[in-house]
Design a protein around this motif. Structure first.
Motif, PDB file in Angstrom:
ATOM      1  N   GLY A 105      64.657  55.974  42.963  1.00 29.15           N
ATOM      2  CA  GLY A 105      63.686  56.857  42.339  1.00 29.15           C
ATOM      3  C   GLY A 105      62.858  56.200  41.250  1.00 29.15           C
ATOM      4  N   TYR A 106      62.441  54.971  41.477  1.00 26.50           N
ATOM      5  CA  TYR A 106      61.538  54.301  40.553  1.00 26.50           C
ATOM      6  C   TYR A 106      60.557  53.466  41.376  1.00 26.50           C
ATOM      7  CZ  TYR A 106      64.542  50.135  41.173  1.00 26.50           C
ATOM      8  OH  TYR A 106      65.262  49.075  41.698  1.00 26.50           O
ATOM      9  N   ALA A 107      59.630  52.812  40.709  1.00 30.21           N
ATOM     10  CA  ALA A 107      58.649  51.992  41.410  1.00 30.21           C
ATOM     11  C   ALA A 107      58.550  50.620  40.759  1.00 30.21           C
ATOM     12  CB  ALA A 107      57.275  52.666  41.419  1.00 30.21           C
ATOM     13  N   VAL A 108      58.035  49.671  41.514  1.00 32.15           N
ATOM     14  CA  VAL A 108      57.869  48.295  41.058  1.00 32.15           C
ATOM     15  C   VAL A 108      56.369  48.019  40.943  1.00 32.15           C
ATOM     16  CG1 VAL A 108      58.426  45.875  41.492  1.00 32.15           C
ATOM     17  CG2 VAL A 108      59.986  47.680  42.266  1.00 32.15           C
ATOM     18  N   ALA A 109      55.983  47.301  39.914  1.00 31.97           N
ATOM     19  CA  ALA A 109      54.568  46.996  39.689  1.00 31.97           C
ATOM     20  C   ALA A 109      54.156  45.727  40.413  1.00 31.97           C
ATOM     21  CB  ALA A 109      54.285  46.852  38.196  1.00 31.97           C
ATOM     22  N   GLY A 110      53.081  45.832  41.169  1.00 26.94           N
ATOM     23  CA  GLY A 110      52.423  44.660  41.736  1.00 26.94           C
ATOM     24  C   GLY A 110      51.271  44.297  40.819  1.00 26.94           C
ATOM     25  N   LEU A 111      51.446  43.255  40.023  1.00 30.25           N
ATOM     26  CA  LEU A 111      50.469  42.903  38.989  1.00 30.25           C
ATOM     27  C   LEU A 111      49.520  41.819  39.501  1.00 30.25           C
ATOM     28  CD1 LEU A 111      52.808  42.931  35.855  1.00 30.25           C
ATOM     29  CD2 LEU A 111      51.579  44.819  36.943  1.00 30.25           C
ATOM     30  N   VAL A 112      48.243  42.100  39.402  1.00 29.77           N
ATOM     31  CA  VAL A 112      47.223  41.220  39.966  1.00 29.77           C
ATOM     32  C   VAL A 112      47.010  40.019  39.045  1.00 29.77           C
ATOM     33  CG1 VAL A 112      44.823  41.052  40.715  1.00 29.77           C
ATOM     34  CG2 VAL A 112      46.125  43.158  41.122  1.00 29.77           C
ATOM     35  N   VAL A 113      47.231  38.842  39.591  1.00 32.11           N
ATOM     36  CA  VAL A 113      47.151  37.580  38.838  1.00 32.11           C
ATOM     37  C   VAL A 113      45.778  36.945  39.017  1.00 32.11           C
ATOM     38  CG1 VAL A 113      48.057  35.221  38.710  1.00 32.11           C
ATOM     39  CG2 VAL A 113      49.636  37.154  39.006  1.00 32.11           C
ATOM     40  N   LEU A 114      45.237  36.433  37.929  1.00 30.76           N
ATOM     41  CA  LEU A 114      44.001  35.648  38.009  1.00 30.76           C
ATOM     42  C   LEU A 114      44.206  34.209  37.557  1.00 30.76           C
ATOM     43  CD1 LEU A 114      41.260  38.179  36.840  1.00 30.76           C
ATOM     44  CD2 LEU A 114      41.966  37.575  39.159  1.00 30.76           C
ATOM     45  N   VAL A 174      55.571  37.731  33.920  1.00 24.04           N
ATOM     46  CA  VAL A 174      56.994  37.414  34.079  1.00 24.04           C
ATOM     47  C   VAL A 174      57.729  37.603  32.755  1.00 24.04           C
ATOM     48  CG1 VAL A 174      58.656  35.597  34.656  1.00 24.04           C
ATOM     49  CG2 VAL A 174      56.596  35.901  36.059  1.00 24.04           C
ATOM     50  N   ALA A 175      57.091  37.231  31.655  1.00 29.47           N
ATOM     51  CA  ALA A 175      57.700  37.462  30.343  1.00 29.47           C
ATOM     52  C   ALA A 175      57.919  38.954  30.112  1.00 29.47           C
ATOM     53  CB  ALA A 175      56.807  36.880  29.237  1.00 29.47           C
ATOM     54  N   ALA A 176      56.974  39.769  30.525  1.00 30.39           N
ATOM     55  CA  ALA A 176      57.102  41.221  30.384  1.00 30.39           C
ATOM     56  C   ALA A 176      58.256  41.748  31.232  1.00 30.39           C
ATOM     57  CB  ALA A 176      55.801  41.902  30.790  1.00 30.39           C
ATOM     58  N   ALA A 177      58.354  41.260  32.465  1.00 29.97           N
ATOM     59  CA  ALA A 177      59.432  41.703  33.351  1.00 29.97           C
ATOM     60  C   ALA A 177      60.798  41.329  32.791  1.00 29.97           C
ATOM     61  CB  ALA A 177      59.240  41.102  34.740  1.00 29.97           C
ATOM     62  N   LEU A 195      52.457  42.634  26.294  1.00 22.02           N
ATOM     63  CA  LEU A 195      52.704  43.994  25.810  1.00 22.02           C
ATOM     64  C   LEU A 195      52.123  45.026  26.772  1.00 22.02           C
ATOM     65  CD1 LEU A 195      53.769  45.850  23.569  1.00 22.02           C
ATOM     66  CD2 LEU A 195      51.544  45.592  22.426  1.00 22.02           C
ATOM     67  N   ALA A 196      50.901  44.792  27.244  1.00 24.78           N
ATOM     68  CA  ALA A 196      50.275  45.724  28.190  1.00 24.78           C
ATOM     69  C   ALA A 196      51.065  45.785  29.492  1.00 24.78           C
ATOM     70  CB  ALA A 196      48.835  45.304  28.459  1.00 24.78           C
ATOM     71  N   ALA A 197      51.536  44.633  29.969  1.00 26.29           N
ATOM     72  CA  ALA A 197      52.326  44.599  31.203  1.00 26.29           C
ATOM     73  C   ALA A 197      53.673  45.291  31.017  1.00 26.29           C
ATOM     74  CB  ALA A 197      52.521  43.157  31.661  1.00 26.29           C
ATOM     75  N   ARG A 198      54.278  45.143  29.849  1.00 29.83           N
ATOM     76  CA  ARG A 198      55.547  45.830  29.579  1.00 29.83           C
ATOM     77  C   ARG A 198      55.361  47.340  29.679  1.00 29.83           C
ATOM     78  NH1 ARG A 198      59.087  43.550  24.609  1.00 29.83           N
ATOM     79  NH2 ARG A 198      60.437  45.156  25.520  1.00 29.83           N
ATOM     80  N   ARG A 199      54.255  47.848  29.148  1.00 26.80           N
ATOM     81  CA  ARG A 199      53.999  49.286  29.223  1.00 26.80           C
ATOM     82  C   ARG A 199      53.876  49.740  30.673  1.00 26.80           C
ATOM     83  NH1 ARG A 199      50.604  48.455  24.488  1.00 26.80           N
ATOM     84  NH2 ARG A 199      48.796  48.199  25.862  1.00 26.80           N
ATOM     85  N   VAL A 200      53.197  48.938  31.490  1.00 30.22           N
ATOM     86  CA  VAL A 200      53.048  49.284  32.913  1.00 30.22           C
ATOM     87  C   VAL A 200      54.399  49.315  33.604  1.00 30.22           C
ATOM     88  CG1 VAL A 200      52.182  48.442  35.121  1.00 30.22           C
ATOM     89  CG2 VAL A 200      50.677  48.449  33.119  1.00 30.22           C
ATOM     90  N   LEU A 201      55.196  48.253  33.425  1.00 36.48           N
ATOM     91  CA  LEU A 201      56.499  48.153  34.073  1.00 36.48           C
ATOM     92  C   LEU A 201      57.419  49.292  33.653  1.00 36.48           C
ATOM     93  CD1 LEU A 201      56.893  44.315  33.580  1.00 36.48           C
ATOM     94  CD2 LEU A 201      56.750  45.431  35.810  1.00 36.48           C
ATOM     95  N   ARG A 202      57.483  49.534  32.349  1.00 31.30           N
ATOM     96  CA  ARG A 202      58.375  50.571  31.827  1.00 31.30           C
ATOM     97  C   ARG A 202      57.953  51.964  32.306  1.00 31.30           C
ATOM     98  NH1 ARG A 202      57.118  50.491  26.550  1.00 31.30           N
ATOM     99  NH2 ARG A 202      57.983  48.406  26.431  1.00 31.30           N
TER     100      ARG A 202
END
Length: 275
Positions: A17-26, A35-38, A264-271
């Motif tokens: 009952g959760y989801a995983v973030a697919g984060l777009v890399v540039l 990866v640090a956020a994860a 920090l922004a990625a941590r918010r997305v993941l959490r």
């Protein structure tokens, strides 16, 4: 090494009952921040190389970069080709060490989309790699309009392709800079009623955070692609770093200042996809 396939991170998410973030890399800076956020959140992450990224950096470099980051990580890291355009491109990604590929046949007629996706799924599975497909068409803000996913088409697509994940169009739109998307929960329920494949929401930046969490907890949506909001965070941090000292020219020193804000922004997305 914690390199994982898409199926290895999505199946637990589907059951839990959760989801995983697919984060777009540039580039290197945002990939390292993701990866640090994860690691800080203790959650898996999917590093995604989309068409824009691939136009700038060759697949062999991206594959090596993702694998290096995964080797040093204590959480599962998926190396994912996003919006692959052909069997040849997906094969190249697999040869370069990607553990997941997405073939985007969403602009094709249904039968052709199924046939091409099925061939790439077979190719990927033979190599121990996962495959995502798309049914319906997820449009673009100020660009191509969406075509909603038909549940009957989704059921046929899932059965005939055996994809590990299925991107659907249910009100989500690529490249939205504000969370304005209105997700059709009835449409999601209709798709879930006819197939049990993990569902993917592209254009996740446009989906309000509360709706992301609702979908993660209560539906089979267990992957959100997030790019625009993180690019905006990177751009803001880069602009501040450059403007803070107009005499500074060392790009390493400038780019280093983007890492903490993007992390920090990625941590918010993941959490936000788990709680």
């Amino acid at each position: 090494m914690t390199l994982a396939t898409l199926a290895q991170v999505l199946q637990p998410a589907l059951k839990g009952g959760y989801a995983v973030a697919g984060l777009v890399v540039l580039g290197w800076e945002d990939a390292r921040a993701y990866v640090a956020a994860a690691e800080a959140e203790g959650l898996p992450v999917i590093l995604q190389a989309g068409p824009g990224c691939r136009a700038h950096t060759p697949l062999p470099v991206l594959g090596a970069m993702f694998r290096v980051l995964a080797e040093g990580a204590g959480v599962p890291v998926v190396a994912h080709l996003d919006h692959g355009t052909s069997l040849a491109e997906c094969q190249q990604a697999i040869d370069c060490g990607f553990t997941s590929v997405m073939f985007d046949g969403s602009r094709l007629p249904l039968a052709e989309n199924i046939a091409q996706t099925a061939r790439i799924v077979a190719l990927a599975h033979a190599a121990g790699v996962s495959c995502e497909g798309e049914i319906g068409f997820v449009g673009y803000a100020a660009g191509e309009a969406s075509a909603r996913t038909d549940p009957a088409d989704a059921a046929r697509f899932a059965t005939e392709t055996a994809v590990d994940a299925m991107a659907v169009s249910v009100g989500n739109v690529h490249l939205q800079q504000a969370a304005l998307a209105s997700i059709d929960l009835t449409a999601v329920a209709g798709i879930m009623a006819v197939c049990d494949t993990p569902l993917v929401i592209h254009g996740g930046s446009g989906v309000p955070a509360a709706m992301r969490l609702h979908l993660a907890r209560h539906t089979s949506v267990c992957k959100f692609n997030i790019g625009t909001e993180l690019r905006m965070a990177f751009g803001a941090a880069l602009r501040q770093a450059v403007n803070s000292d107009p005499q500074r020219f060392d790009r390493l020193a400038i780019l280093k200042e983007t890492e903490a804000p993007v992390t920090l922004a990625a941590r918010r997305v993941l959490r936000g996809l788990v709680e």
